[in-house]
Structures are given as structure tokens and as C-alpha cells.
Scaffold this motif. Sequence first.
Motif, PDB file in Angstrom:
ATOM      1  N   UNK A  31       0.844  -1.192   0.000  1.00 28.61           N
ATOM      2  CA  UNK A  31       0.000   0.000   0.000  1.00 28.61           C
ATOM      3  C   UNK A  31       0.877   1.238   0.000  1.00 28.61           C
ATOM      4  N   UNK A  32       0.627   2.255  -0.917  1.00 33.41           N
ATOM      5  CA  UNK A  32      -0.535   2.348  -1.808  1.00 33.41           C
ATOM      6  C   UNK A  32      -0.191   2.020  -3.262  1.00 33.41           C
ATOM      7  N   UNK A  33       0.981   1.358  -3.511  1.00 27.38           N
ATOM      8  CA  UNK A  33       1.312   1.025  -4.903  1.00 27.38           C
ATOM      9  C   UNK A  33       0.297   0.046  -5.473  1.00 27.38           C
ATOM     10  N   UNK A  34       0.005  -1.035  -4.732  1.00 19.90           N
ATOM     11  CA  UNK A  34      -0.949  -2.023  -5.177  1.00 19.90           C
ATOM     12  C   UNK A  34      -1.370  -2.891  -4.023  1.00 19.90           C
ATOM     13  N   UNK A  35      -2.678  -3.071  -3.852  1.00 25.07           N
ATOM     14  CA  UNK A  35      -3.151  -3.873  -2.726  1.00 25.07           C
ATOM     15  C   UNK A  35      -4.545  -4.378  -3.051  1.00 25.07           C
ATOM     16  N   UNK A  36      -5.014  -5.316  -2.216  1.00 26.63           N
ATOM     17  CA  UNK A  36      -6.350  -5.890  -2.401  1.00 26.63           C
ATOM     18  C   UNK A  36      -7.275  -5.244  -1.383  1.00 26.63           C
ATOM     19  N   UNK A  37      -8.338  -4.611  -1.856  1.00 22.86           N
ATOM     20  CA  UNK A  37      -9.251  -3.874  -0.981  1.00 22.86           C
ATOM     21  C   UNK A  37     -10.144  -4.844  -0.212  1.00 22.86           C
ATOM     22  N   UNK A  38     -10.951  -4.285   0.711  1.00 20.60           N
ATOM     23  CA  UNK A  38     -11.883  -5.100   1.499  1.00 20.60           C
ATOM     24  C   UNK A  38     -12.902  -5.798   0.612  1.00 20.60           C
ATOM     25  N   UNK A  39     -13.153  -5.226  -0.577  1.00 21.34           N
ATOM     26  CA  UNK A  39     -14.116  -5.837  -1.512  1.00 21.34           C
ATOM     27  C   UNK A  39     -13.480  -6.933  -2.350  1.00 21.34           C
ATOM     28  N   UNK A  40     -12.167  -7.151  -2.163  1.00 23.04           N
ATOM     29  CA  UNK A  40     -11.480  -8.182  -2.934  1.00 23.04           C
ATOM     30  C   UNK A  40     -10.983  -7.706  -4.273  1.00 23.04           C
ATOM     31  N   UNK A  41     -10.979  -6.387  -4.519  1.00 30.45           N
ATOM     32  CA  UNK A  41     -10.532  -5.830  -5.780  1.00 30.45           C
ATOM     33  C   UNK A  41      -9.113  -5.291  -5.634  1.00 30.45           C
ATOM     34  N   UNK A  42      -8.368  -5.360  -6.755  1.00 26.78           N
ATOM     35  CA  UNK A  42      -7.009  -4.842  -6.770  1.00 26.78           C
ATOM     36  C   UNK A  42      -7.067  -3.338  -6.994  1.00 26.78           C
ATOM     37  N   UNK A 178      10.745   0.853   1.865  1.00 26.32           N
ATOM     38  CA  UNK A 178      10.845   2.051   1.044  1.00 26.32           C
ATOM     39  C   UNK A 178      10.383   3.233   1.882  1.00 26.32           C
ATOM     40  N   UNK A 179      11.058   4.383   1.752  1.00 21.56           N
ATOM     41  CA  UNK A 179      10.792   5.520   2.636  1.00 21.56           C
ATOM     42  C   UNK A 179       9.329   5.957   2.550  1.00 21.56           C
ATOM     43  N   UNK A 180       8.761   6.007   1.365  1.00 18.07           N
ATOM     44  CA  UNK A 180       7.373   6.476   1.223  1.00 18.07           C
ATOM     45  C   UNK A 180       6.409   5.477   1.840  1.00 18.07           C
ATOM     46  N   UNK A 181       6.662   4.165   1.590  1.00 12.05           N
ATOM     47  CA  UNK A 181       5.759   3.149   2.134  1.00 12.05           C
ATOM     48  C   UNK A 181       5.811   3.138   3.648  1.00 12.05           C
ATOM     49  N   UNK A 182       7.017   3.252   4.213  1.00 13.80           N
ATOM     50  CA  UNK A 182       7.161   3.228   5.664  1.00 13.80           C
ATOM     51  C   UNK A 182       6.403   4.367   6.318  1.00 13.80           C
ATOM     52  N   UNK A 183       6.435   5.550   5.704  1.00 16.06           N
ATOM     53  CA  UNK A 183       5.748   6.710   6.282  1.00 16.06           C
ATOM     54  C   UNK A 183       4.233   6.492   6.354  1.00 16.06           C
ATOM     55  N   UNK A 184       3.684   5.694   5.416  1.00 13.73           N
ATOM     56  CA  UNK A 184       2.247   5.417   5.439  1.00 13.73           C
ATOM     57  C   UNK A 184       1.852   4.579   6.648  1.00 13.73           C
ATOM     58  N   UNK A 185       2.799   3.760   7.149  1.00 11.57           N
ATOM     59  CA  UNK A 185       2.453   2.798   8.210  1.00 11.57           C
ATOM     60  C   UNK A 185       2.855   3.278   9.597  1.00 11.57           C
ATOM     61  N   UNK A 186       3.364   4.511   9.725  1.00  9.61           N
ATOM     62  CA  UNK A 186       3.890   4.962  11.011  1.00  9.61           C
ATOM     63  C   UNK A 186       2.855   4.840  12.122  1.00  9.61           C
ATOM     64  N   UNK A 187       1.689   5.439  11.938  1.00 11.25           N
ATOM     65  CA  UNK A 187       0.679   5.478  12.995  1.00 11.25           C
ATOM     66  C   UNK A 187      -0.057   4.151  13.125  1.00 11.25           C
ATOM     67  N   UNK A 188      -0.248   3.448  12.027  1.00 11.29           N
ATOM     68  CA  UNK A 188      -0.984   2.181  12.072  1.00 11.29           C
ATOM     69  C   UNK A 188      -0.255   1.140  12.917  1.00 11.29           C
ATOM     70  N   UNK A 189       1.076   1.108  12.792  1.00 15.69           N
ATOM     71  CA  UNK A 189       1.843   0.075  13.500  1.00 15.69           C
ATOM     72  C   UNK A 189       2.658   0.640  14.665  1.00 15.69           C
ATOM     73  N   UNK A 190       2.601   1.934  14.912  1.00 18.81           N
ATOM     74  CA  UNK A 190       3.328   2.503  16.044  1.00 18.81           C
ATOM     75  C   UNK A 190       4.832   2.381  15.892  1.00 18.81           C
ATOM     76  N   UNK A 191       5.366   2.782  14.744  1.00 13.63           N
ATOM     77  CA  UNK A 191       6.806   2.709  14.497  1.00 13.63           C
ATOM     78  C   UNK A 191       7.322   4.112  14.207  1.00 13.63           C
ATOM     79  N   UNK A 192       8.637   4.211  14.035  1.00 13.98           N
ATOM     80  CA  UNK A 192       9.223   5.513  13.744  1.00 13.98           C
ATOM     81  C   UNK A 192      10.308   5.363  12.681  1.00 13.98           C
ATOM     82  N   UNK A 193      10.514   6.416  11.841  1.00  9.75           N
ATOM     83  CA  UNK A 193      11.595   6.341  10.853  1.00  9.75           C
ATOM     84  C   UNK A 193      12.928   6.687  11.506  1.00  9.75           C
ATOM     85  N   UNK A 194      13.999   6.111  10.994  1.00 13.12           N
ATOM     86  CA  UNK A 194      15.338   6.457  11.467  1.00 13.12           C
ATOM     87  C   UNK A 194      15.986   7.415  10.461  1.00 13.12           C
ATOM     88  N   UNK A 195      17.168   7.898  10.822  1.00 10.25           N
ATOM     89  CA  UNK A 195      17.921   8.756   9.908  1.00 10.25           C
ATOM     90  C   UNK A 195      18.758   7.950   8.930  1.00 10.25           C
TER      91      UNK A 195
END
Length: 825
Positions: A31-42, A178-195
Amino acid sequence: MRGNLLLLILALFLSTQCSAIELKVDGFVSYPLGFISDKGEVEGLLPDLLREIAKEHGWKLQFGLTGLGSALSKARENQIDILMGMAIDEERQEFLHYSRDKLLTMWSQIFLPIGSDVQTAMDLEGKKVGFLDSGTNRKNFEKLQNDFHFQAILFPEKSYESILQKLKDNEIDAAVLSSIHGDFYLHQYGIKPSSITFSPFGIYFAAPKNSDRTIITKIDQTTQRWLGDKNSFYYQALKKWYGRMATAPTVDYTNLYLAIGLSLLMIVFLLAALRNSQFKIRQKTRELRQAISDVNARIEQLKQYEKTLFSQKEQYRAVTETSREMILRFDSNCRIIFANKCAISSFGLNQEEGILFVKLADNKLDEKVAHIIEKAIFRIFESKTSDELEIEFSTRDGNKTLEISMNPEFCEDGTVKSVVAVARDISNRKITEKQNIELEKKLQHAMRLEAIGTLAGGIAHDINNILTPILGYAEILTGDLGPDHPDFDSACEIHKAALRGKDLANQILIFSRQTEARKCLVNLDESVKDTLKLIRAGLPATIEILLDFPDFCPPIFADPTQIHQLILNLITNSFFAMRDNGGVLIISLAETKLNAPRDDIRLKEGHYAVLSVSDTGTGIQPEVIERIFEPYYTTKSQEGGSGLGLFMVHSIVSKLNGAIEVKSELGRGTCFKVFFPASNQTDRPEKVDSDKQKTMGCGQKIMIVDDEEAIVKLHERSLKKYGFDVIAFTSPEKALEFFKNDPTGVDLVITDMTMPILGGDQLSKEILKLKPKQPIIICTGYSHSITVEKAKAIGVRSLLLKPLAPSELFSAINQWLEIIPQKEV
């Protein structure tokens, strides 16, 4: 005619619809390059772009997101037509061709759990790092490890969700995303980016090399048109899925030059398109400037990281270069690829010429020694196990003995990369081992003392047998005479002398290690006075004794016999210092509180009773003071002492958690000041009145067995006096025979331990076979073969130590009177 024309148009239309191309699309879930939604669609950025391109070219798309590894396998076997979100690497280029334009520029970045202390890449040494299996981030991270010489524990995963969940649950220490993908998941998984950001890479569409090349060509035509128009569908989709985090793809210089060339051709052939081409050039230039600005920012970050890395390398170098141990690394050809300063000096390496890729034998090291080390290195590369060597060799500094620990350093694939050797100079230890041979005579002396201790134990046994009737009859006399009788004081003195003899026998047993010291509250003033009574007559008249005692000195918790021994040794030591010219012996007591530790004598803060023994003798030389507490060390002649007196003093004080301070001046005397931890009790335990301990017997039959007739008569008299029916034997065989004839008639058995033919323990076992619940008390003056634990294991109720006064015997009997049936007397 018109009808035929309509049929022809309809046929062409149906033919066009039936010939629409069906393409299979695959990739990995991210996410968000490509994923399967809750409806089962790509859904995602890349599926949206492909769907828009498919509308333009009349394609039918069949989407599937089976994962990166599965998608690459399908591409090798030509089971799919388009792959989404592919990064370029040499391995994939063997079976894939890529779209010309990058869709996104990404950076590999380390993401951490909240609270992680990882600051730089070097901090990942030994850490668990997760990444997408077969992904570009893995290869980028492996390159980072090789460039900066650290080794992490790698955890490949099948999806980003699996990586992030393990990072959240602290099952891994870091994740490569990937830096962009990691930033999307920061709050969802409770993680932080490093330098820690590294290795930029582009995202492309790709297709198998054996597939239709026109597919990628048509994708290129559409994406190139989109990238030139800020209002195109590409930027709308980018904004939809990434928002402000979107990063426009960086411009490839080849494409820029091609655009300029095409523009020049278009000037020649299409003057009307000049203005439009200039607009595109200006737009590309702005994008290029922005990309250069982004790259410069990244370069600044890398420079800062490089400074940090350099600082860490300097710290690592400082540790290795200042180490007193020799550290070397060898490659598979036994060549030195690293050596610290200590190794360079010890192995005689030529630092000016360099040491990399040089063998030990090339540095004038003994060929035999070099061969041993090389043989060990080859063995480690083969077996992948560690090795230990102890080896002697010659260097420019002379002969050395080294203890070498050699361990393999592994590559990621499990092969041995190098051998790390850590050598320690044990030359001094070897010298010490040779010096220890000189201590063998002292060891033999200690063995003789051990034999004397064994002999002393036997002597103590005989002394205890002698003291038992003396102590017993003295106690009976004091009880019979009463305080008003003229001989009462004499009887008391006999009793006191017997008790002193008992303490002496106990001291012999402690010396022979046959009994443990028994601690109680001890008043130091009484101990000093009692000791002086014993030795005052042996001191010459030229020595004057002065006592300086306060009104109160706190008691200590110790073994009284050991304290007497300590005082005696200190007074004896002062006597030897003054025996030729006489002098003054001063013994003083004091109380002190330390509010802070005294490091000079290793004494903790606390409350102490202080015993000082001073003399005006010859004094002690400064170089001798440091050794006076060593065992067997003495400045006296062979007839003057064994060298154990002060050693025993130090041993006793150490066991009591005290300390000794020694001050001496040649020709003016010596002062020993002993610090004892003071007890918080001010009085000794009250002695229980022996009369209160005595319980009159009521005709219970007690069997007395002892090979000493005097002891038998003592116990027989004292027990009959208090109402017991006593039957006594000096022969254990006759006692056993009597018991066999009438086991129920004996209520209590009191037996000696050491007797001829049948010992007390054996007699007890035979009696307990006949009557398992028979109460038995064993008395012993000394024995190797009986302890309290062994007595209880046999079934014996009590174990008493001689010399045994009647009051002590009554105390032991009283605890069994309740279970012994009373009889009418």
C-alpha cells in the motif's frame, strides 16, 4: 447496397471487440502502490495507471497480487504479461525488460519500534532486521552492511504487513522499507523512521523478455505523455494515493538529451511545434532542478552520516589500538589483513612497509611457529570451529609465551570469511608457575600440620573423656555444698578450670577442623583479662602491662575461643619484640562509628569495637609490614615461630568482617588496632538456671554405655540422684545383650561414640532394629564418622559433645521425658 455496407461496418466492429488483447498483471502487495481492498478488488496507484492505459489501447486486464517472489517466478515462465512496481537490478534484467520512464523514485530506509536506541547503521550490529524477500531493499541493505562493515541478523518476509507486525511486536529490531511506504504505516503500527536512508531506486513497469514488446512500448508512449503534463491522469492518481508525500520521478539525462534532439528535428520539420517544445523543455528543466535539489539534500544527509560513521570508526580504532591483547585477522591464505599495535610490536611486523596481505613467516618469525599458526588457520577454515593454542616464539623483544584464541568470522552464506586471533601474553604467568615450585616445601609443611591436626583431634577426645568426670563431679559438689560451705569456692574453681579445659579442647578441635566455631556475644574486656591470667606468669618482669578500658565497650558476636586465640597471638607478637630489652605493653579498648568507608584498610562504614595492642619494641621494617599476614612468613628464627600467628589473626578478623590497622616505627614500637563489628545487643544472653532445667525422674530406666568407668559412675550417680533407674555398662556387647533380653524395659539409651569392637553408632543401629522408636543419645569427644546429620539419619535423637556436665545431660534428657512413660518409684 446500403444494407451490405451496414453489415460490413457491423462485422468490422464485432471483429475489433473480439480481438481485444487480454493481459495478465501481477506484482507484490504494497500500500498504496498495489493492494487488495476489502471488496477483494485490486486497487492502488499502479493498477489505476494500468487501467487508464488499457482503456487507451483496448486491453483487458486480469489482475493478481501473489507476492514478489511468486510474480518473478511467473515472469520467468512467461505466465504473466505485465509486472507492477519493479526496481531494476542485474538479475532481473536477464529475463525482464522495463518501461523507459520511472514512475517513482524511492529510497531504502530503516524503520524502528518506538523507544529504539538505534542511531546509526553501526548500531544494527547483531540486531534482527526484517525485509521483503527477493526485494530490492534487501540487496541495498546487504550492500550497506558490506560498505560499513557490520553484520545484522536478516529476517526475510513475504509481505510488508508481516514485517511491520513483527516490528510492532518487537520480534525484530528494525525493518528495511521504502521511505514512502514506511511513512504510510507509522501510525498504524506505532513505528518511527530512522535517519538511516540509503540507495535510491526507481519504480517501473516490466514485462518478460519473451512477451510482446509492443506492450511496454505502448505503456512508454502513454507515461511519457503523462509525465510532461502536470494535469495529466498520472499526477491526479499520484495525488490521490500519495498526497503531499508524492515525489515526482527524477529525470533521466538520456531522456533529456533525446528530448532536446527531437526538439531540434521538430524545429526543422515542424516549426509550428516550436513553442510547445520549448514549454516542455522548461518544464523538464524545472523538474531536473528539483531532482538535483533533492539529491543534494540526500548528499548532505549522507555526509552527516559519513561523519558519524567516521567517529564510530575512530572509537573502534581507539579500542583495538590501545588494547593490551594482540588482535589479528587472517584470510584463507593465512595472510594478515589486520593487526593492532600490540600485535605489530609483539610479532615483529614491519609497520613502515605495511602489514596487509603479509604472512607471519615473512616477518622473521620462527618458521616452525608460523607453521603451527598457519596449520590452525587452515583447520578453522575447514572445520568452521574455534581453536586454542599455547605457543612459545622469539621476537625482537625476546622469548614470549602466548595463549591464542582463534575464531572464525562467517559470511552471510555460512562460509568462513576470515579468522580472528586474539593473543594474550602469558609469559609472566609461566614465570609464576615456575616460582610456585618453590612453595612445595611450604605445602609439605602444611601437610605435616594437617597430620598434627588429626593427631590433635585424637588428643582432644582423650582430654574430653578426662574432663567429663572432673566437670561433672565439680558441678555435683557445687550443688551439694552450697554457697555457705567453706569448700564451695574450691569446687567452683575446679568447675571453672574444667570449663577452661573444655574450651581448650574445643580450640584443638577447631584447629584440627573437626568442629565449627560456635559464636555468641563476647565482651572484649573479659576476654583480655582471661587471656592475661593465662600468660602473665610467662612474661618477663621487664615487660610492664597497662590496660586502658572504658566504662563500656560494645560486645561483639564471635567465637570466644577464637577471640582468646587472637588476643594471645597479638600479645605474643609484642612479647617477641620486647623480650631482649623489655618495654611497655598497652592493651586498650574503644568504641567508634565510621560514617564513611575506610578504603585504606577495606572497612565499611558502621559501628565498631576497637582492640589496640601496642608495644615499645623494635618495630617492623616498612617492606616487612606488607607481608606479616602471609601464611608461613616470619622474621623469627626457626625455633621462634611457624609464621602462622598473625595469619590466623587476619583470618579470624576477616571472617568477622572486621579489619586490622598496623602502624610501626623502627626502634619505637608497633601498634595493632583491630576493628570488630559491634553487636547491637548490650548484654549477653541470660543463662538459664540449671535447677530450672532439671526435671525429676519418675523411675524411668536409662541405660548408660561408655568404656570409661569414671564417666559411667558419674552419670549413674547423677541420674539416680534425680529419680531415674539407671543400668550402666562399660562393654557395648553386654549392653546390647541386655537390651535383647528386655527391649521394652529400657526407656532411654545414652551411649559413647568411640568404643572398642562396637561403636556408639553401630550399637544404636542394632538397638533400633529391635525397637525402632527407642530414644537414644550419643555422646562423643571427637569422631570423624559421626555428625548431627548422620546421627539423625541413623535414628538417634541427640548428639552431645564431651566434656558433658550433668546439667547438660539433664537438658538433653528433659526433651524426651514427655514421650518416656513415667513409672512409680
